[in-house]
Design an enzyme around this catalytic site. Structure first.
Site, PDB file in Angstrom:
ATOM      1  N   GLU A 101       0.632  -1.237  -0.027  1.00 13.93           N
ATOM      2  CA  GLU A 101       0.109   0.119  -0.041  1.00 13.93           C
ATOM      3  C   GLU A 101       0.861   1.442  -0.105  1.00 13.93           C
ATOM      4  O   GLU A 101       0.319   2.418  -0.816  1.00 13.93           O
ATOM      5  CB  GLU A 101      -1.025   0.157   1.165  1.00 13.93           C
ATOM      6  CG  GLU A 101      -0.404  -0.283   2.486  1.00 13.93           C
ATOM      7  CD  GLU A 101      -0.620   0.650   3.684  1.00 13.93           C
ATOM      8  OE1 GLU A 101      -0.205   0.346   4.761  1.00 13.93           O
ATOM      9  OE2 GLU A 101      -1.206   1.624   3.372  1.00 13.93           O
ATOM     10  N   THR A 123       2.521  -8.000  -0.538  1.00 16.42           N
ATOM     11  CA  THR A 123       2.741  -7.938   0.787  1.00 16.42           C
ATOM     12  C   THR A 123       2.162  -9.141   1.455  1.00 16.42           C
ATOM     13  O   THR A 123       1.220  -9.764   1.309  1.00 16.42           O
ATOM     14  CB  THR A 123       2.059  -6.714   1.577  1.00 16.42           C
ATOM     15  OG1 THR A 123       2.048  -6.822   2.778  1.00 16.42           O
ATOM     16  CG2 THR A 123       0.714  -6.319   1.019  1.00 16.42           C
ATOM     17  N   ASP A 125       1.177  -9.175   4.277  1.00 15.63           N
ATOM     18  CA  ASP A 125       0.097  -8.798   5.005  1.00 15.63           C
ATOM     19  C   ASP A 125      -1.277  -8.866   4.440  1.00 15.63           C
ATOM     20  O   ASP A 125      -2.358  -8.834   5.259  1.00 15.63           O
ATOM     21  CB  ASP A 125       0.223  -7.192   5.571  1.00 15.63           C
ATOM     22  CG  ASP A 125       1.325  -7.099   6.333  1.00 15.63           C
ATOM     23  OD1 ASP A 125       1.980  -7.909   6.889  1.00 15.63           O
ATOM     24  OD2 ASP A 125       1.898  -5.798   6.544  1.00 15.63           O
ATOM     25  N   MET A 167       3.386 -11.257  12.033  1.00 14.40           N
ATOM     26  CA  MET A 167       3.292  -9.845  11.542  1.00 14.40           C
ATOM     27  C   MET A 167       1.957  -9.335  11.222  1.00 14.40           C
ATOM     28  O   MET A 167       0.821 -10.352  11.136  1.00 14.40           O
ATOM     29  CB  MET A 167       4.225  -9.813  10.546  1.00 14.40           C
ATOM     30  CG  MET A 167       5.831  -9.685  10.802  1.00 14.40           C
ATOM     31  SD  MET A 167       6.773  -9.355   9.381  1.00 14.40           S
ATOM     32  CE  MET A 167       8.498  -9.110  10.021  1.00 14.40           C
ATOM     33  N   ARG A 169       0.439  -5.201  11.055  1.00 13.37           N
ATOM     34  CA  ARG A 169       0.372  -4.020  12.131  1.00 13.37           C
ATOM     35  C   ARG A 169      -1.103  -3.561  12.006  1.00 13.37           C
ATOM     36  O   ARG A 169      -1.567  -3.490  13.276  1.00 13.37           O
ATOM     37  CB  ARG A 169       0.915  -3.048  11.266  1.00 13.37           C
ATOM     38  CG  ARG A 169       2.477  -3.101  11.267  1.00 13.37           C
ATOM     39  CD  ARG A 169       2.988  -1.959  10.649  1.00 13.37           C
ATOM     40  NE  ARG A 169       3.274  -1.919   9.295  1.00 13.37           N
ATOM     41  CZ  ARG A 169       4.052  -1.640   8.567  1.00 13.37           C
ATOM     42  NH1 ARG A 169       5.319  -1.111   8.967  1.00 13.37           N
ATOM     43  NH2 ARG A 169       3.928  -1.785   7.087  1.00 13.37           N
ATOM     44  N   GLU A 220       1.111  -8.749  15.604  1.00 14.00           N
ATOM     45  CA  GLU A 220       2.003  -7.662  16.370  1.00 14.00           C
ATOM     46  C   GLU A 220       1.344  -6.454  16.579  1.00 14.00           C
ATOM     47  O   GLU A 220       1.419  -5.811  17.738  1.00 14.00           O
ATOM     48  CB  GLU A 220       3.030  -7.233  15.581  1.00 14.00           C
ATOM     49  CG  GLU A 220       2.774  -6.806  14.207  1.00 14.00           C
ATOM     50  CD  GLU A 220       3.956  -6.580  13.385  1.00 14.00           C
ATOM     51  OE1 GLU A 220       5.077  -6.539  13.765  1.00 14.00           O
ATOM     52  OE2 GLU A 220       3.758  -6.301  12.062  1.00 14.00           O
ATOM     53  N   ARG A 264       5.214 -19.195  27.572  1.00 16.62           N
ATOM     54  CA  ARG A 264       6.537 -18.905  26.727  1.00 16.62           C
ATOM     55  C   ARG A 264       5.869 -17.818  25.658  1.00 16.62           C
ATOM     56  O   ARG A 264       4.876 -18.283  25.312  1.00 16.62           O
ATOM     57  CB  ARG A 264       7.139 -20.033  26.128  1.00 16.62           C
ATOM     58  CG  ARG A 264       7.870 -20.981  27.096  1.00 16.62           C
ATOM     59  CD  ARG A 264       9.090 -20.264  27.702  1.00 16.62           C
ATOM     60  NE  ARG A 264       9.885 -21.242  28.634  1.00 16.62           N
ATOM     61  CZ  ARG A 264       9.520 -21.590  29.806  1.00 16.62           C
ATOM     62  NH1 ARG A 264       8.647 -20.948  30.324  1.00 16.62           N
ATOM     63  NH2 ARG A 264      10.296 -22.504  30.426  1.00 16.62           N
ATOM     64  N   GLN A 272       8.830 -14.958   8.637  1.00 14.10           N
ATOM     65  CA  GLN A 272       7.640 -14.976   7.674  1.00 14.10           C
ATOM     66  C   GLN A 272       7.846 -14.694   6.432  1.00 14.10           C
ATOM     67  O   GLN A 272       7.081 -14.688   5.501  1.00 14.10           O
ATOM     68  CB  GLN A 272       6.641 -14.386   8.542  1.00 14.10           C
ATOM     69  CG  GLN A 272       6.318 -14.890   9.896  1.00 14.10           C
ATOM     70  CD  GLN A 272       5.657 -13.899  10.860  1.00 14.10           C
ATOM     71  OE1 GLN A 272       4.256 -13.684  10.512  1.00 14.10           O
ATOM     72  NE2 GLN A 272       6.404 -12.973  11.289  1.00 14.10           N
TER      73      GLN A 272
HETATM   74  O1  F6P Z   1       4.642  -4.893   5.803  1.00 15.58           O
HETATM   75  C1  F6P Z   1       5.114  -6.108   5.782  1.00 15.58           C
HETATM   76  C2  F6P Z   1       5.686  -6.199   7.248  1.00 15.58           C
HETATM   77  O2  F6P Z   1       6.386  -7.415   7.292  1.00 15.58           O
HETATM   78  C3  F6P Z   1       4.755  -5.928   8.487  1.00 15.58           C
HETATM   79  O3  F6P Z   1       3.900  -7.031   8.741  1.00 15.58           O
HETATM   80  C4  F6P Z   1       5.661  -5.661   9.660  1.00 15.58           C
HETATM   81  O4  F6P Z   1       5.023  -4.823  10.503  1.00 15.58           O
HETATM   82  C5  F6P Z   1       6.781  -4.746   8.896  1.00 15.58           C
HETATM   83  O5  F6P Z   1       6.744  -5.424   7.399  1.00 15.58           O
HETATM   84  C6  F6P Z   1       8.104  -5.037   9.334  1.00 15.58           C
HETATM   85  O6  F6P Z   1       9.071  -3.957   8.910  1.00 15.58           O
HETATM   86  P1  F6P Z   1      10.442  -4.246   8.691  1.00 15.58           P
HETATM   87  O7  F6P Z   1      10.844  -5.249   7.791  1.00 15.58           O
HETATM   88  O8  F6P Z   1      10.756  -2.781   8.330  1.00 15.58           O
HETATM   89  O9  F6P Z   1      10.981  -4.549  10.342  1.00 15.58           O
END
Ligand code: F6P
Length: 342
Positions: A101, A123, A125, A167, A169, A220, A264, A272
């Site tokens: 995006e 992506t 995501d 992952m 956000r 996350e 844990r 990922q």
């Molecule tokens: O946008 C893809 C992504 O893997 C997200 O899921 C994650 O929050 C972010 O990138 C992590 O970014 P970086 O690789 O810059 O730590």
């Protein structure tokens, strides 16, 4: 036709597979390609990396041979002029931007400035709108599911609750899909955040039924509040660095306090995004790369090829970046039902 290619944003398995398809189809049409280094930065600086004469080995090669980055040209007062100079110096007719995006948001704005761009939706995501799936998502789900399968056997052996942070956000697609596929007992995503006392209840119920272990899959971005906005470092696109929140560990600690059970936490992190793309993604990437060349050939700029059902069709970049595609109610209901909540 002289075409610039760039890969931008978080790297994703399949980026090289897309480049391979672009090169195979484009070269047959007599197109010349330039690979710009590290996303938009390479296009601003006019810095290239060589593309292979024989792209065959790119099919299953993870990462991106063009390197990737999160530089936003609109943050540099001279950014757009720099891009225009590069286009002039290299006599580029068009650009293919492979990204999510943020990247395609920039591509859309550049289209409005008259630059001839085609985007390709990537992506892990899966949060880009106007396409059923982005490439890389299937691979990431496969990796995360495998991790959940593995974590399960050790959690069961030791009678523990293991929290796996994944992952995502703002969008919980990856956690939802791998949580269902990997049989997580609790699935926590940003869009429909189950309250913590529900988490406690679900795990308590398992223990009461004699199953003294469990798996929690958490995005996350789960539990993210505005309070976090103020405290954390942001990237050039305004996204905060989620790994600093450490939500998986927090859940594991709080659960231990509440129920006095051994817990844990693990963070799956960049595993990922690593390694070769899945067979599904290889096919999707190939179709997207070929379709991008067809869009250039037909002069259809400001678009990206998208997966709709079983077809690849062109959609406007403006529509793709207008809204983030987050988890819908129907998918969330599936998770609720499998968790035994609904
Ligand atoms: O946008 C893809 C992504 O893997 C997200 O899921 C994650 O929050 C972010 O990138 C992590 O970014 P970086 O690789 O810059 O730590």
């Amino acid at each position: 036709m002289k075409v610039g290619i760039l890969t931008s944003g978080g790297d994703t398995p399949g980026m090289n597979t897309v480049i391979r398809a672009i090169l195979i189809h484009g070269k047959l049409l007599g197109y010349e390609f330039f690979g710009f280094k590290g996303g938009w930065k390479g296009l601003m600086d006019g810095e290239t990396l060589s593309l292979p004469d024989d792209p065959d080995d790119l099919l299953n090669l993870g990462g991106t041979i063009l390197k990737s980055g999160r530089v936003n040209p609109y943050k540099d007062p001279e950014g757009i002029n720099k891009i225009k100079s590069t286009i002039q110096n290299f006599e580029l007719d068009s650009i293919i931007a492979i990204g999510g995006e943020d990247t395609l948001g920039v591509a859309n704005k550049l289209t409005q400035e008259g630059i001839r761009i085609v985007g390709i939706p990537k992506t892990i995501d899966n949060d880009l709108d106007e396409t059923d799936y982005t490439f890389g998502f299937n691979t990431a789900v496969t990796i995360a599911t495998d991790a959940l399968d593995k974590v399960k056997t050790t959690a069961k052996s030791h009678d523990r609750v293991i929290v796996v942070e994944l992952m995502g956000r703002h969008a919980g697609w990856l956690t939802l899909y791998s949580g269902i596929a990997g049989g997580a007992h609790v699935i926590l995503i940003p869009e429909y955040p189950l309250p913590f006392n529900t988490v406690v209840e679900l795990i308590k119920k398992r223990y009461e039924s004699g199953k003294e272990w469990g798996i929690i899959a958490v995005s996350e971005g789960y539990g993210f509040t505005e309070e976090h906005e103020e405290h954390f470092i942001k990237d050039e696109f305004g996204h905060i660095r989620m790994e600093k929140i450490n939500i998986g560990q927090k859940i594991a600690d709080e659960l231990k306090n509440e129920l006095n059970v051994p817990t844990r936490a693990i963070t799956l992190g960049h595993i990922q995004r690593g390694g070769p793309p899945s067979a599904y993604d290889r096919v999707l990437c190939t179709r997207l790369g070929l379709a991008a060349i067809n869009l250039l050939k037909d002069g259809e700029f400001g678009k990206m090829p998208a997966l709709k059902g079983t077809k690849i069709i062109p959609v406007d970049l403006a529509d793709a970046v207008a809204n983030l595609k987050t988890v819908d109610e129907e998918h969330w209901n599936t998770a609720l039902q499998i968790m035994g909540i609904k």
